[in-house]
Every structure is written in structure tokens, then in C-alpha cells.
Design a protein around this motif. Structure first.
Motif, short mmCIF file in Angstrom:
data_model
loop_
_atom_site.label_atom_id
_atom_site.label_comp_id
_atom_site.label_asym_id
_atom_site.label_seq_id
_atom_site.Cartn_x
_atom_site.Cartn_y
_atom_site.Cartn_z
N ARG A 115 77.10 55.79 38.01
CA ARG A 115 76.78 55.22 36.70
C ARG A 115 75.90 54.00 36.96
O ARG A 115 76.29 53.07 37.67
CB ARG A 115 78.05 54.78 35.96
CG ARG A 115 79.13 55.87 35.85
CD ARG A 115 78.70 56.99 34.93
NE ARG A 115 79.74 58.00 34.77
CZ ARG A 115 79.75 59.17 35.41
NH1 ARG A 115 78.81 59.46 36.29
NH2 ARG A 115 80.72 60.04 35.18
N ARG B 215 94.41 53.16 39.81
CA ARG B 215 93.94 52.66 38.52
C ARG B 215 94.87 51.57 38.01
O ARG B 215 96.06 51.59 38.22
CB ARG B 215 93.87 53.79 37.49
CG ARG B 215 92.76 54.79 37.76
CD ARG B 215 92.69 55.79 36.62
NE ARG B 215 91.57 56.70 36.82
CZ ARG B 215 90.34 56.47 36.41
NH1 ARG B 215 90.07 55.35 35.78
NH2 ARG B 215 89.39 57.36 36.60
N PRO C 204 85.35 52.43 44.14
CA PRO C 204 85.61 52.35 42.71
C PRO C 204 86.15 50.97 42.32
O PRO C 204 86.79 50.29 43.13
CB PRO C 204 86.65 53.44 42.47
CG PRO C 204 86.42 54.42 43.57
CD PRO C 204 86.01 53.59 44.76
N HIS C 205 85.89 50.57 41.10
CA HIS C 205 86.25 49.25 40.56
C HIS C 205 85.31 48.15 41.05
O HIS C 205 85.57 46.98 40.82
CB HIS C 205 87.69 48.85 40.86
CG HIS C 205 88.72 49.85 40.42
ND1 HIS C 205 88.64 50.50 39.21
CD2 HIS C 205 89.82 50.31 41.05
CE1 HIS C 205 89.68 51.32 39.10
NE2 HIS C 205 90.40 51.24 40.20
N TYR D 10 73.35 58.50 34.55
CA TYR D 10 74.58 58.91 35.23
C TYR D 10 74.39 60.29 35.81
O TYR D 10 73.61 61.10 35.30
CB TYR D 10 75.77 58.89 34.26
CG TYR D 10 75.71 59.91 33.14
CD1 TYR D 10 76.37 61.14 33.26
CD2 TYR D 10 75.01 59.65 31.97
CE1 TYR D 10 76.32 62.07 32.24
CE2 TYR D 10 74.95 60.58 30.95
CZ TYR D 10 75.61 61.78 31.09
OH TYR D 10 75.55 62.70 30.06
N ASP E 283 80.44 53.17 31.07
CA ASP E 283 80.45 54.63 30.90
C ASP E 283 79.84 55.02 29.55
O ASP E 283 79.15 56.04 29.45
CB ASP E 283 81.87 55.16 31.02
CG ASP E 283 81.90 56.66 31.24
OD1 ASP E 283 81.23 57.14 32.17
OD2 ASP E 283 82.58 57.35 30.47
N ARG F 238 84.35 48.79 32.73
CA ARG F 238 84.17 50.17 33.19
C ARG F 238 83.91 51.11 32.02
O ARG F 238 83.00 51.95 32.06
CB ARG F 238 85.40 50.63 33.97
CG ARG F 238 85.29 52.05 34.51
CD ARG F 238 86.54 52.45 35.27
NE ARG F 238 87.69 52.60 34.40
CZ ARG F 238 88.83 51.91 34.55
NH1 ARG F 238 88.95 51.03 35.53
NH2 ARG F 238 89.84 52.10 33.74
N GLU F 239 84.68 50.95 30.95
CA GLU F 239 84.49 51.83 29.79
C GLU F 239 83.18 51.52 29.07
O GLU F 239 82.50 52.43 28.56
CB GLU F 239 85.67 51.66 28.82
CG GLU F 239 87.02 52.11 29.39
CD GLU F 239 87.00 53.54 29.90
OE1 GLU F 239 86.39 54.41 29.23
OE2 GLU F 239 87.58 53.80 30.96
N TYR G 14 76.93 51.51 40.17
CA TYR G 14 78.38 51.60 40.01
C TYR G 14 78.84 53.02 40.31
O TYR G 14 78.30 53.99 39.75
CB TYR G 14 78.76 51.21 38.58
CG TYR G 14 80.22 51.40 38.24
CD1 TYR G 14 81.21 50.84 39.03
CD2 TYR G 14 80.61 52.14 37.12
CE1 TYR G 14 82.56 51.01 38.72
CE2 TYR G 14 81.95 52.31 36.80
CZ TYR G 14 82.91 51.75 37.60
OH TYR G 14 84.25 51.91 37.30
N GLN H 126 81.78 55.27 39.71
CA GLN H 126 83.04 55.42 38.98
C GLN H 126 84.05 56.21 39.80
O GLN H 126 85.26 56.00 39.68
CB GLN H 126 82.76 56.13 37.65
CG GLN H 126 83.92 56.10 36.67
CD GLN H 126 83.55 56.74 35.36
OE1 GLN H 126 83.21 57.92 35.30
NE2 GLN H 126 83.59 55.96 34.29
N ARG H 127 83.55 57.06 40.65
CA ARG H 127 84.39 57.81 41.59
C ARG H 127 83.60 57.95 42.88
O ARG H 127 82.40 58.20 42.87
CB ARG H 127 84.73 59.19 41.02
CG ARG H 127 85.70 60.00 41.89
CD ARG H 127 86.04 61.34 41.25
NE ARG H 127 84.90 62.25 41.17
CZ ARG H 127 84.22 62.51 40.05
NH1 ARG H 127 84.57 61.95 38.91
NH2 ARG H 127 83.20 63.35 40.06
#
Length: 268
Positions: free
Chosen positions: A83, A255, A60-61, A20, A113, A109-110, A41, A43-44
Motif C-alpha cells: 500500500r 494485531r 507490518p505495522h 496498491y 487502505d 492503517r485503515e 507500507y 500491510q502484509r
């Protein structure tokens, strides 16, 4: 900085490892491949991933799954929180065999991370491996998202594509485009379908969608993006966007919307 042709993740002991980084400005990664499969990915921010066959735009997503040994490049036009996961080839059989955009739900997503922060020498019988097992189970069931833009092969199809990428708002009809590359409308229609699996109209709409996602992810107003992409009114742009991605552009990046996100079937 490591050599992309010899990424350390390809030599890691663990079967799944992550990395990351947060980049405050634009960044590009040139053409390369990995022995492992890679999940890219953001994340932002937003990322563009190129393969030899297509362009993928990932807000994102969303994430891009890149199978092992797939040549690809990436561009991060603005600030990004990257990520990434690297999965040994032996574990990739149940994942897509071609580069694919995946919808990433809040649980996955979590998990991503958490996974990217693990050391690369975690034990095979510890909680780290259990987390990776759950994550792989999630990746296998993530739905695909219609955010790819197939590349042409025929030189005259490519000429039309290059012109539209330079000016996505160009609303010329298929007949006028065919005349510009010295083809009949029927021939250009056929060659677009053979090269991309899409009609000319669907490809142009998909191009506008990918450009819109990148600009909206950067915070540009919906009205500005709509007009710049050739839509007569913001409402007509919103209708296209919602039909393709299930939600209007004004709420797409919020979100918690992912559980309501259903990709439209007309832009597969």
C-alpha cells in the motif's frame, strides 16, 4: 508496467494519490526517485527499502516515508500486500526530511487502505479530499521507529559491514574486526561513529534486529532465528528484541499490539 523514472503518480491531478498491489512471491524495484514524497507500507509481509545512506526494514505495522527526489530501491523477499501513497512536495514540509520508518497505528492503517483505493481524479471539495486531509494529519504525528541501518562510507568500515551482512552471527570482537581491516580498535571505533552515528556494537545489534524482523515476518520460529543470528539462547535474543521494540518477538506481529509498542532508546 510503468517507467519508474516517470511514475504516473507524479503526474496525477490530485495532491495525494495511492496505489496498491498484492504480490504472491518475491519482487524488487530498482533504484529510482519520485517528484512526490512516498509512503511505502506493507500491510502484509515485509519490505526492505534502500537509500544512499541507510537500509530500512519494514514489517507490518511500519511504513517508510521517503521524501521527494530521494533515490531509493525496494525489495519484497516474500509475499507482500503493498500500500503506497504519493504526496506532492508542497505538502511534505511537515513530514520528515530524511527517509524514516514510522509506526502505523490501527486508525492510520485503515485510512491508508481506504486512501490507496481512491481514483486519482477525485474532486478537491469532496469526501475523498477530507479523508486525505485526516490521513495527512495522522502521518505528521506518527512516531519514528528505530528500524534503520546506516550505511558506511569509509572503505574499511564497509568491509566490516559487508562481512557481517554475509554472516550476522559472526561474534568476533571489535579488536579482531579492526585487525582484519588493518586498523587499530580505536580508529575503527571512531570511523564507525562518524559514518553511522552508532557504535560498532549497536550497529551489529541493529543489523541482527533487521534480519530477525524479516525472517520472523516470514513465519520462521523465534528459536531458529535467535540461534542463526549468534545468540546463545532464545531468551537472550528475546531480551534484545524487547528492549529495542517494546514487545517480545513472539507477539510482535500480532494485531492490536501497536498501542503498547514503544521503541527502546538504546538503538536510536
Amino acid at each position: 508496467m510503468y517507467d519508474l523514472a516517470d511514475h504516473p503518480a507524479d503526474r496525477a491531478a490530485a495532491p495525494i494519490v495511492g496505489e496498491y498491489w498484492d504480490e504472491p512471491g518475491s519482487n524488487s524495484v530498482s533504484w529510482h526517485s519520485h517528484r512526490r514524497g512516498q509512503l511505502i507500507y506493507a500491510q502484509r509481509g515485509c519490505v526492505r527499502v534502500h537509500t544512499e545512506d541507510a537500509l530500512f526494514v519494514v514489517p507490518p505495522h511500519r511504513a517508510v516515508w521517503v521524501p521527494p527526489e530521494t533515490i531509493h530501491a525496494a525489495h519484497y523477499p516474500r509475499e507482500v500486500a503493498f500500500r503506497g501513497l504519493f504526496v506532492i512536495a508542497a505538502l511534505c514540509a511537515t513530514l520528515p526530511q530524511r527517509a524514516t520508518v514510522m509506526q502505523v497505528d490501527p486508525l492510520t492503517r485503515e485510512l491508508i487502505d481506504a486512501a490507496v483505493r481512491l481514483p486519482w481524479d477525485y474532486p478537491a471539495d469532496g469526501h475523498e479530499q477530507r479523508l486525505m486531509t485526516v490521513l495527512m494529519d495522522r502521518l505528521v504525528v506518527l512516531p519514528a521507529a528505530p528500524l534503520s541501518l546506516p550505511e558506511g562510507r569509509d572503505e574499511r568500515v564497509l568491509r566490516v559491514m559487508r562481512a557481517l551482512r554475509a554472516d550476522p552471527a559472526d561474534n568476533r570482537s571489535l579488536g579482531l574486526w579492526a585487525r582484519s581491516v588493518h586498523l587499530s580498535e580505536r580508529t575503527l571505533t571512531r570511523r564507525f561513529a562518524v559514518d553511522t552515528g552508532m557504535s560498532f556494537g549497536v550497529w551489529r545489534q541493529q543489523l541482527r534486529l533487521t534480519v530477525a524482523l524479516e525472517r520472523l515476518a516470514a513465519g520462521e520460529p523465534v528459536t531458529t532465528v535467535a540461534i542463526d543470528l549468534g545468540y546463545g539462547t532464545p531468551s537472550s535474543f528475546t531480551t534484545m528484541f524487547k528492549k529495542a521494540l517494546g514487545v517480545p518477538p513472539s507477539t510482535y506481529f500480532s494485531r492490536g499490539l501497536l498501542s503498547h509498542d514503544s521503541a527502546g532508546s538504546d538503538i536510536d
